[in-house]
Design an enzyme around this catalytic site. Sequence first.
Site: not given
Ligand code: GUN
Length: 282
Positions: A53, A120, A97
């Site tokens: 990311k 998100d 996350q």
């Molecule tokens: N954990 C796995 N995929 C994601 C996601 O798209 N966003 C977040 N915040 N955590 C994750």
Amino acid sequence: MTAKIIDGNALSRLLRAEVTARVTALKARGITPGLAVVLVGDNAASQVYVRNKVKACEDTGMHSVLERWPATMTEEALLERVAALNNDAGIHGILVQLPLPAHIDAQKVIEAISPAKDVDGFHIASAGALMTGMPGFWPCTPYGCMKMLESIGYELKGKHAVVIGRSNIVGKPMALMLLQQNATVTICHSGTANLKAMTLQADVVVAAVGKRNVLTADMVKPGAVVIDVGMNRNDEGKLCGDVDFDGVKEVAGWITPVPGGVGPMTITMLMVNTLESAERLL
Ligand code: GUN
């Protein structure tokens, strides 16, 4: 018949180039889009995801902040960090996350993020906006799946879409997005009595369960579009999806591979959401 591949890497390259151009234009007007990624603990998969990311931010010219905190961080301390990021004018998107350590209430943390920075799309305000067709951030994975359907010029109106999986971050929002495009939508899950009877009627199948071989060739209508959201490992440790790719590609009309399908699209849509959050300040 051999299905055509919907290439998530190629589509991501295209969309990220568009994002980069819009970031450049925004910077010229004095705004640099900024994403904060908060990682608590040392979950191995999460470390890879957050790295990707941050790298995507760098590649598209966005500002990013990666906060790493030990697994012992208290819920209170994390809520304080979220509040600080809510008030940080240089940050347009906040991503905590998941999963979080068990002693932290993840939903409480998500609800603490300002809906204006919820890139998100996990906040209940974002979920409510999606459900009612109001403006708001869409969760990145199902949003990416919609972009993949759009990329092949697929008209959903009048089609039957079957979503396998009912998670808050993929299955449920996916169903709502397909519905918004006038598909007839069925959501299947672990309590579904006859999954094959459902998927055989589907023009579009989205598999989002997190288990290998949930969808096999005998369950697919010839010519159907198959979107594979799964991220699993096979017996040899190789990355694979929820769909038996080798079998299903002989029946489907279109199929997304794993890797190189939905995965890169998720991060691409995170970049789009972060950019659009910053663009709202214009
Ligand atoms: N954990 C796995 N995929 C994601 C996601 O798209 N966003 C977040 N915040 N955590 C994750």
